[in-house]
Scaffold this motif. Structure first.
Motif, PDB file in Angstrom:
ATOM      1  N   LEU A  15     -64.352 -33.798 -36.242  1.00 49.01           N
ATOM      2  CA  LEU A  15     -65.693 -34.091 -35.177  1.00 49.01           C
ATOM      3  C   LEU A  15     -65.725 -32.567 -34.355  1.00 49.01           C
ATOM      4  O   LEU A  15     -66.649 -31.885 -34.668  1.00 49.01           O
ATOM      5  N   LEU A  16     -64.505 -32.236 -34.072  1.00 49.94           N
ATOM      6  CA  LEU A  16     -64.526 -30.808 -33.156  1.00 49.94           C
ATOM      7  C   LEU A  16     -64.770 -29.488 -34.159  1.00 49.94           C
ATOM      8  O   LEU A  16     -65.442 -28.633 -33.795  1.00 49.94           O
ATOM      9  N   ALA A  17     -63.959 -29.630 -35.025  1.00 52.18           N
ATOM     10  CA  ALA A  17     -64.079 -28.449 -36.168  1.00 52.18           C
ATOM     11  C   ALA A  17     -65.564 -28.369 -36.650  1.00 52.18           C
ATOM     12  O   ALA A  17     -65.951 -27.286 -36.837  1.00 52.18           O
ATOM     13  N   ALA A  18     -66.237 -29.613 -36.807  1.00 53.14           N
ATOM     14  CA  ALA A  18     -67.498 -29.444 -37.251  1.00 53.14           C
ATOM     15  C   ALA A  18     -68.577 -28.555 -36.203  1.00 53.14           C
ATOM     16  O   ALA A  18     -69.394 -28.128 -36.536  1.00 53.14           O
ATOM     17  N   ALA A  19     -68.157 -28.767 -35.177  1.00 47.72           N
ATOM     18  CA  ALA A  19     -68.930 -28.054 -34.071  1.00 47.72           C
ATOM     19  C   ALA A  19     -68.421 -26.848 -33.647  1.00 47.72           C
ATOM     20  O   ALA A  19     -68.760 -26.102 -32.596  1.00 47.72           O
ATOM     21  N   GLY A  20     -67.331 -26.201 -34.188  1.00 48.89           N
ATOM     22  CA  GLY A  20     -66.641 -24.933 -34.267  1.00 48.89           C
ATOM     23  C   GLY A  20     -65.743 -24.859 -32.997  1.00 48.89           C
ATOM     24  O   GLY A  20     -65.359 -23.607 -32.605  1.00 48.89           O
ATOM     25  N   LEU A  21     -65.134 -25.829 -32.793  1.00 50.49           N
ATOM     26  CA  LEU A  21     -64.124 -26.135 -31.734  1.00 50.49           C
ATOM     27  C   LEU A  21     -62.659 -26.518 -32.210  1.00 50.49           C
ATOM     28  O   LEU A  21     -62.568 -27.232 -33.241  1.00 50.49           O
ATOM     29  N   ALA A  22     -61.794 -25.614 -31.846  1.00 39.12           N
ATOM     30  CA  ALA A  22     -60.422 -25.618 -32.501  1.00 39.12           C
ATOM     31  C   ALA A  22     -59.575 -25.867 -31.441  1.00 39.12           C
ATOM     32  O   ALA A  22     -59.068 -24.830 -30.904  1.00 39.12           O
ATOM     33  N   PRO A  23     -59.044 -27.220 -31.044  1.00 39.36           N
ATOM     34  CA  PRO A  23     -58.054 -27.470 -30.047  1.00 39.36           C
ATOM     35  C   PRO A  23     -56.793 -26.894 -30.558  1.00 39.36           C
ATOM     36  O   PRO A  23     -56.417 -26.778 -31.517  1.00 39.36           O
ATOM     37  N   ALA A  24     -55.818 -26.378 -29.299  1.00 44.31           N
ATOM     38  CA  ALA A  24     -54.808 -25.949 -29.423  1.00 44.31           C
ATOM     39  C   ALA A  24     -53.710 -27.106 -29.702  1.00 44.31           C
ATOM     40  O   ALA A  24     -52.752 -26.868 -30.228  1.00 44.31           O
ATOM     41  N   ALA A  25     -53.945 -28.401 -29.198  1.00 43.37           N
ATOM     42  CA  ALA A  25     -53.124 -29.496 -29.370  1.00 43.37           C
ATOM     43  C   ALA A  25     -53.845 -30.772 -29.436  1.00 43.37           C
ATOM     44  O   ALA A  25     -54.961 -30.709 -28.653  1.00 43.37           O
ATOM     45  N   LEU A  26     -53.360 -31.595 -29.938  1.00 41.86           N
ATOM     46  CA  LEU A  26     -53.935 -33.025 -29.919  1.00 41.86           C
ATOM     47  C   LEU A  26     -52.839 -33.895 -29.714  1.00 41.86           C
ATOM     48  O   LEU A  26     -51.795 -34.061 -30.492  1.00 41.86           O
ATOM     49  N   THR A  27     -52.956 -34.790 -28.861  1.00 42.00           N
ATOM     50  CA  THR A  27     -51.989 -35.740 -28.361  1.00 42.00           C
ATOM     51  C   THR A  27     -52.676 -37.368 -28.304  1.00 42.00           C
ATOM     52  O   THR A  27     -53.838 -37.233 -28.497  1.00 42.00           O
ATOM     53  N   GLU A  28     -51.874 -38.138 -28.611  1.00 47.65           N
ATOM     54  CA  GLU A  28     -52.291 -39.478 -28.566  1.00 47.65           C
ATOM     55  C   GLU A  28     -51.225 -40.495 -27.967  1.00 47.65           C
ATOM     56  O   GLU A  28     -50.037 -40.168 -27.826  1.00 47.65           O
ATOM     57  N   SER A  29     -51.936 -41.597 -27.582  1.00 49.12           N
ATOM     58  CA  SER A  29     -51.087 -42.713 -26.752  1.00 49.12           C
ATOM     59  C   SER A  29     -51.574 -44.010 -27.177  1.00 49.12           C
ATOM     60  O   SER A  29     -52.837 -44.135 -27.722  1.00 49.12           O
ATOM     61  N   LEU A  30     -50.627 -45.098 -27.334  1.00 46.74           N
ATOM     62  CA  LEU A  30     -50.983 -46.508 -27.647  1.00 46.74           C
ATOM     63  C   LEU A  30     -50.862 -47.184 -26.527  1.00 46.74           C
ATOM     64  O   LEU A  30     -49.865 -47.187 -25.970  1.00 46.74           O
ATOM     65  N   SER A  31     -51.768 -48.303 -26.489  1.00 48.82           N
ATOM     66  CA  SER A  31     -51.723 -49.119 -25.632  1.00 48.82           C
ATOM     67  C   SER A  31     -52.334 -50.712 -26.093  1.00 48.82           C
ATOM     68  O   SER A  31     -52.711 -50.660 -27.100  1.00 48.82           O
ATOM     69  N   ALA A  32     -52.135 -51.676 -25.285  1.00 50.66           N
ATOM     70  CA  ALA A  32     -52.967 -52.936 -25.925  1.00 50.66           C
ATOM     71  C   ALA A  32     -53.946 -53.340 -24.717  1.00 50.66           C
ATOM     72  O   ALA A  32     -53.767 -53.316 -23.318  1.00 50.66           O
ATOM     73  N   THR A  33     -54.944 -54.153 -25.194  1.00 48.52           N
ATOM     74  CA  THR A  33     -55.676 -54.905 -24.384  1.00 48.52           C
ATOM     75  C   THR A  33     -56.331 -56.140 -25.103  1.00 48.52           C
ATOM     76  O   THR A  33     -55.709 -56.511 -26.323  1.00 48.52           O
ATOM     77  N   ILE A  34     -57.150 -57.023 -24.351  1.00 48.53           N
ATOM     78  CA  ILE A  34     -57.815 -58.105 -25.079  1.00 48.53           C
ATOM     79  C   ILE A  34     -59.371 -57.811 -24.913  1.00 48.53           C
ATOM     80  O   ILE A  34     -59.831 -57.057 -24.181  1.00 48.53           O
ATOM     81  N   THR A  35     -60.166 -58.305 -25.751  1.00 47.58           N
ATOM     82  CA  THR A  35     -61.466 -58.153 -25.910  1.00 47.58           C
ATOM     83  C   THR A  35     -62.318 -58.828 -24.745  1.00 47.58           C
ATOM     84  O   THR A  35     -61.912 -59.842 -24.154  1.00 47.58           O
TER      85      THR A  35
END
Length: 239
Positions: free
Chosen positions: A172-192
């Motif tokens: 998505l960012l690349a299509a807008a011409g944006l190149a992030p230096a890093a991508l991080t991610e985290s995981l958690s849980a919830t209920i609807t």
């Protein structure tokens, strides 16, 4: 400007961030900003160019992606040597969210709504921006509504997110011409919540995996965040 029939055609106004990028490139190419010159910080540059901090941040990210600027945490921003070997692009973290076949789950778009809004206090602290562009989507997997997706980023970076934008944040960012230096991610849980269960057509209190991806610029500041809440059936997440 009138055409041959005398009709007046309005000239499209050049976006402010593009005007800023053009002037910065001119300064570099003309030698007004010589190689190795250390530039003022983001706030100082924004004041000098008479633009918002978000507009300046977008311009800096673009010029860094072009190899014209070198930005490093703690060392500031310097005009890069175009003859120097460019640094390899930062790879997206390997896929850690997998389906039962050991592949990244394939999501398709079911419904989307793009808008702009004011940032919450937590979002303002994260992005340093008062207004955000947002994209809220319901996604399908194997033909079933299986995930709720939300993208948020400063309005100055992307004034309007397309509803059919790529589901992967990096794409998505690349299509807008944006190149992030890093991508991080985290995981958690919830209920609807009740609203979630209606959107996903599932039972109330269904367990959800929450995958949060954040894109950062070269100085470690957040430029975009994706929150993907998914029905976890058949999904695994690991190193």
């Amino acid at each position: 400007m009138p055409d041959e029939k005398g009709t007046v055609t309005k000239m499209a106004r050049k976006p402010l961030y593009k005007t800023t990028e053009t002037e910065m490139i001119r300064r570099i190419e003309s030698g007004d900003w010589p190689i190795g010159m250390r530039l003022p910080n983001e706030f100082g540059l924004a004041a000098e160019f008479g633009v918002s901090q978000g507009t300046m941040r977008r311009a800096l990210i673009t010029l860094e992606g072009m190899g014209l600027l070198d930005r490093k945490p703690g060392r500031g921003t310097r005009v890069a040597d175009p003859a120097a070997k460019p640094a390899p692009p930062v790879a997206t973290p390997p896929a850690r969210l997998l389906d039962g076949a050991g592949q990244p789950p394939a999501f398709t778009l079911h419904r989307a709504r793009a808008s702009t809004r004011g940032a919450t206090p937590e979002e303002a602290d994260l992005f340093g921006a008062a207004r955000l562009s947002t994209l809220e989507r319901t996604l399908r997997r194997d033909g079933i509504r299986a995930a709720l997706d939300e993208i948020t980023l400063p309005e100055a970076l992307i004034p309007a997110l397309p509803e059919d934008a790529a589901i992967d944040l990096a794409d998505l960012l690349a299509a807008a011409g944006l190149a992030p230096a890093a991508l991080t991610e985290s995981l958690s849980a919830t209920i609807t919540s009740m609203t979630d269960s209606v959107a996903l057509s599932c039972d109330r209190y269904t367990a959800l995996l929450v995958l949060t991806r954040t894109a950062h610029d070269a100085e470690g500041r957040a430029i975009a965040r994706q929150t993907l809440r998914m029905i976890g059936d058949g999904l695994t997440y690991g190193a």
